[in-house]
Design a protein around this motif. Structure first.
Motif, PDB file in Angstrom:
ATOM      1  N   GLN A 172     -84.751 -39.275 -19.473  1.00 25.46           N
ATOM      2  CA  GLN A 172     -83.294 -39.018 -19.623  1.00 25.46           C
ATOM      3  C   GLN A 172     -82.597 -39.788 -18.473  1.00 25.46           C
ATOM      4  N   GLU A 222     -79.412 -44.968 -17.767  1.00 24.97           N
ATOM      5  CA  GLU A 222     -79.281 -46.372 -17.441  1.00 24.97           C
ATOM      6  C   GLU A 222     -79.004 -47.510 -18.548  1.00 24.97           C
ATOM      7  N   GLU A 237     -78.405 -52.498 -14.076  1.00 23.95           N
ATOM      8  CA  GLU A 237     -78.623 -51.156 -14.770  1.00 23.95           C
ATOM      9  C   GLU A 237     -79.673 -51.333 -15.696  1.00 23.95           C
ATOM     10  N   ALA A 284     -73.911 -41.110  -8.962  1.00 25.93           N
ATOM     11  CA  ALA A 284     -75.357 -41.498  -9.078  1.00 25.93           C
ATOM     12  C   ALA A 284     -76.057 -41.543  -7.667  1.00 25.93           C
ATOM     13  N   ASN A 326     -76.609 -38.106  -6.085  1.00 19.94           N
ATOM     14  CA  ASN A 326     -77.971 -37.477  -6.747  1.00 19.94           C
ATOM     15  C   ASN A 326     -79.180 -38.359  -6.582  1.00 19.94           C
ATOM     16  N   GLY A 358     -74.450 -31.856 -13.466  1.00 17.24           N
ATOM     17  CA  GLY A 358     -75.006 -30.968 -14.275  1.00 17.24           C
ATOM     18  C   GLY A 358     -74.456 -29.563 -14.175  1.00 17.24           C
ATOM     19  N   LYS A 384     -86.494 -32.255  -7.183  1.00 20.37           N
ATOM     20  CA  LYS A 384     -85.170 -32.057  -6.756  1.00 20.37           C
ATOM     21  C   LYS A 384     -85.251 -31.558  -5.481  1.00 20.37           C
TER      22      LYS A 384
HETATM   23  N1  FAQ Z   1     -75.323 -35.021 -18.791  1.00 25.66           N
HETATM   24  O1  FAQ Z   1     -81.021 -27.348 -15.801  1.00 25.66           O
HETATM   25  P1  FAQ Z   1     -80.327 -28.435 -15.513  1.00 25.66           P
HETATM   26  C1  FAQ Z   1     -76.843 -43.476 -13.950  1.00 25.66           C
HETATM   27  C2  FAQ Z   1     -78.874 -31.186 -19.093  1.00 25.66           C
HETATM   28  S1  FAQ Z   1     -76.597 -42.041 -13.414  1.00 25.66           S
HETATM   29  C3  FAQ Z   1     -76.462 -34.708 -20.051  1.00 25.66           C
HETATM   30  O2  FAQ Z   1     -79.408 -28.493 -14.306  1.00 25.66           O
HETATM   31  P2  FAQ Z   1     -82.084 -30.791 -14.622  1.00 25.66           P
HETATM   32  C4  FAQ Z   1     -76.405 -44.840 -12.847  1.00 25.66           C
HETATM   33  C5  FAQ Z   1     -80.322 -31.343 -18.499  1.00 25.66           C
HETATM   34  O3  FAQ Z   1     -80.962 -32.501 -18.684  1.00 25.66           O
HETATM   35  C6  FAQ Z   1     -76.689 -40.621 -14.540  1.00 25.66           C
HETATM   36  N2  FAQ Z   1     -77.074 -33.613 -19.781  1.00 25.66           N
HETATM   37  O4  FAQ Z   1     -81.265 -29.621 -15.622  1.00 25.66           O
HETATM   38  C7  FAQ Z   1     -75.547 -45.710 -13.781  1.00 25.66           C
HETATM   39  C8  FAQ Z   1     -80.810 -30.252 -19.096  1.00 25.66           C
HETATM   40  O5  FAQ Z   1     -81.259 -30.537 -20.402  1.00 25.66           O
HETATM   41  P3  FAQ Z   1     -82.758 -30.471 -21.159  1.00 25.66           P
HETATM   42  C9  FAQ Z   1     -78.046 -40.366 -14.719  1.00 25.66           C
HETATM   43  C10 FAQ Z   1     -77.029 -32.898 -18.667  1.00 25.66           C
HETATM   44  O6  FAQ Z   1     -82.696 -31.787 -15.080  1.00 25.66           O
HETATM   45  C11 FAQ Z   1     -74.005 -45.778 -13.213  1.00 25.66           C
HETATM   46  C12 FAQ Z   1     -79.772 -28.786 -19.088  1.00 25.66           C
HETATM   47  O7  FAQ Z   1     -78.412 -29.843 -19.100  1.00 25.66           O
HETATM   48  N3  FAQ Z   1     -78.975 -39.742 -13.691  1.00 25.66           N
HETATM   49  O8  FAQ Z   1     -77.110 -43.430 -14.995  1.00 25.66           O
HETATM   50  C13 FAQ Z   1     -76.312 -33.368 -17.588  1.00 25.66           C
HETATM   51  O9  FAQ Z   1     -82.612 -29.809 -13.388  1.00 25.66           O
HETATM   52  C14 FAQ Z   1     -73.098 -46.588 -13.957  1.00 25.66           C
HETATM   53  C15 FAQ Z   1     -79.598 -28.094 -17.973  1.00 25.66           C
HETATM   54  O10 FAQ Z   1     -79.361 -28.701 -16.814  1.00 25.66           O
HETATM   55  C16 FAQ Z   1     -79.882 -38.870 -13.543  1.00 25.66           C
HETATM   56  O11 FAQ Z   1     -80.544 -38.764 -14.595  1.00 25.66           O
HETATM   57  C17 FAQ Z   1     -75.365 -34.293 -17.666  1.00 25.66           C
HETATM   58  N4  FAQ Z   1     -74.566 -34.791 -16.805  1.00 25.66           N
HETATM   59  O12 FAQ Z   1     -80.615 -31.271 -13.663  1.00 25.66           O
HETATM   60  C18 FAQ Z   1     -75.902 -46.348 -15.021  1.00 25.66           C
HETATM   61  C19 FAQ Z   1     -80.437 -38.498 -12.278  1.00 25.66           C
HETATM   62  N5  FAQ Z   1     -76.402 -32.267 -16.666  1.00 25.66           N
HETATM   63  O13 FAQ Z   1     -83.365 -31.395 -20.669  1.00 25.66           O
HETATM   64  C20 FAQ Z   1     -74.950 -47.249 -15.516  1.00 25.66           C
HETATM   65  C21 FAQ Z   1     -81.721 -37.770 -12.539  1.00 25.66           C
HETATM   66  C22 FAQ Z   1     -77.560 -31.488 -17.169  1.00 25.66           C
HETATM   67  O14 FAQ Z   1     -83.258 -28.977 -20.623  1.00 25.66           O
HETATM   68  C23 FAQ Z   1     -73.576 -47.295 -14.902  1.00 25.66           C
HETATM   69  N6  FAQ Z   1     -81.636 -36.377 -12.965  1.00 25.66           N
HETATM   70  N7  FAQ Z   1     -77.904 -32.095 -18.321  1.00 25.66           N
HETATM   71  O15 FAQ Z   1     -82.690 -30.689 -22.464  1.00 25.66           O
HETATM   72  C24 FAQ Z   1     -81.408 -35.405 -12.490  1.00 25.66           C
HETATM   73  O16 FAQ Z   1     -81.151 -35.387 -11.134  1.00 25.66           O
HETATM   74  C25 FAQ Z   1     -81.251 -34.020 -13.144  1.00 25.66           C
HETATM   75  O17 FAQ Z   1     -81.903 -34.157 -14.363  1.00 25.66           O
HETATM   76  C26 FAQ Z   1     -79.731 -33.566 -13.393  1.00 25.66           C
HETATM   77  C27 FAQ Z   1     -79.939 -32.448 -14.402  1.00 25.66           C
HETATM   78  C28 FAQ Z   1     -79.191 -33.075 -12.064  1.00 25.66           C
HETATM   79  C29 FAQ Z   1     -78.848 -34.715 -14.100  1.00 25.66           C
END
Ligand code: FAQ
Length: 311
Positions: free
Chosen positions: A39, A44, A74, A131, A134, A198, A216
């Motif tokens: 995800q 990205e 990205e 970003a 996190n 999130g 995390k």
């Molecule tokens: N959007 O139990 P939790 C970038 C989902 S930065 C969509 O809290 P978790 C840089 C979550 O997947 C952005 N869905 O889940 C850039 C789960 O669904 P599932 C990317 C969301 O995993 C900058 C459900 O809700 N960064 O791209 C969102 O413990 C500029 C329940 O949530 C990362 O991915 C949301 N906002 O915590 C690029 C960082 N929030 O999978 C271009 C890594 C939650 O059960 C231009 N990821 N959900 O179907 C993480 O740190 C974690 O996965 C969280 C969510 C904090 C995002």
């Protein structure tokens, strides 16, 4: 026996010993990592689209060169992350197909449109800023390949954040129209940026287990609070107003109180009903389709070469 293996695994985690691809790990740990890393990779890649929208319309050559480099970074992040997911046994083709079919999520933030040049500043400032907040703790994630990928990603995100804040600063110090454009952009992106962290801790289904496994290191609400606390003074510095009437310094807790996030909007966007969800996934699907001739040619060439070697 499995209980013994699980016990030893958790002991390793507790002792801060990194887990590497060939080490034994519980299936659920592997699955959680594949979910989060893929995800993250999709975010990205889809995240290139809102900013890609402005490359041809950057106001001058310098801005264009910087934005182009940022968007390319990205792409690089997406590729490291897909590779990190592959070390866990994920199939890249399937992973990408899951994005295109709507099965896999990507960050909600990229479903908002980029309407003005000021949005390039705001995205760098707030979206890359969030970003970083996190991802810095993810550099200490228990899974080695993900943690190591994050080190370089964070360095690049920090350049992105600076370039965004510089655009916002210039606009905020520019003509009244330019300042209004920056304010309007902040008004549109502030709340979606807070949603990037999130659901609230009470509603975060994965947090508890992911923190126990040290995937995390901080909870969603902790990171969101840290982001608010560093970002509010930055807005004040450039004379912009955060669009939250409830935002207030709380002397006692030494941080800001802020208003309630519109969680209904958050879940709508996450479940595919945001302003740009359909357009974003369609753009990625088309990109794959348009590139199919390159993959076919590369495969044909590889087959021919292999045949020649065999004969
Ligand atoms: N959007 O139990 P939790 C970038 C989902 S930065 C969509 O809290 P978790 C840089 C979550 O997947 C952005 N869905 O889940 C850039 C789960 O669904 P599932 C990317 C969301 O995993 C900058 C459900 O809700 N960064 O791209 C969102 O413990 C500029 C329940 O949530 C990362 O991915 C949301 N906002 O915590 C690029 C960082 N929030 O999978 C271009 C890594 C939650 O059960 C231009 N990821 N959900 O179907 C993480 O740190 C974690 O996965 C969280 C969510 C904090 C995002």
């Amino acid at each position: 026996n499995i209980e013994e293996l699980e016990k030893r695994f958790q002991e390793k985690i507790d002792a801060d010993i990194r887990i590497e691809p060939k080490d034994w790990m519980p299936d659920a740990y592997r699955k959680t990592l594949i979910r989060q890393i893929s995800q993250h990779a999709h975010s990205e890649i889809v995240g290139m689209l809102p900013e890609g929208n402005w490359i041809t319309r950057a106001p001058n050559l310098r801005r264009k060169a910087v934005l182009l480099a940022k968007v390319q970074d990205e792409a690089g992040h997406g590729l490291y992350l897909y590779s990190a997911a592959e070390t866990l046994g994920a199939d890249r083709e399937e992973t990408i197909d899951d994005l295109h079919s709507g099965k896999a999520k990507y960050s909600s933030i990229f479903n908002y449109p980029t309407l003005t040049w000021a949005d390039m500043g705001t995205i760098g400032w707030l979206v890359d800023g969030a970003a970083i907040m996190n991802q810095v703790p993810l550099c200490r994630c228990s899974y080695g390949p993900y943690a190591r990928a994050m080190v370089r990603v964070c360095k690049e995100e920090s350049f992105h954040q600076r370039q965004g804040f510089e655009i916002v600063t210039k606009l905020a110090q520019g003509t009244p129209e330019q300042k209004a454009m920056a304010q309007d952009s902040l008004n549109r992106f502030w709340w979606p940026a807070l949603m990037m962290f999130g659901p609230s801790d009470a509603d975060s289904q994965h947090s508890e287990q992911s923190m126990k496994w040290k995937i995390k290191r901080n909870s969603n609400d902790e990171l969101r609070q840290m982001f608010v606390d560093v970002t509010v003074p930055q807005a004040e510095l450039v004379g912009l107003t955060i669009p939250d009437p409830d935002l207030k310094w709380n002397e006692e807790k030494g941080s800001y109180d802020f208003g309630e996030i519109n969680w209904d909007e958050f879940w709508q966007v996450v479940s595919g009903n945001g302003i740009c969800n359909k357009e974003r996934v369609e753009a990625r699907r088309k990109a794959k389709e348009n590139g199919s001739w390159v993959r076919e040619a590369a495969n044909a060439y590889a087959a021919k070469k292999a045949q020649r070697k065999a004969s």
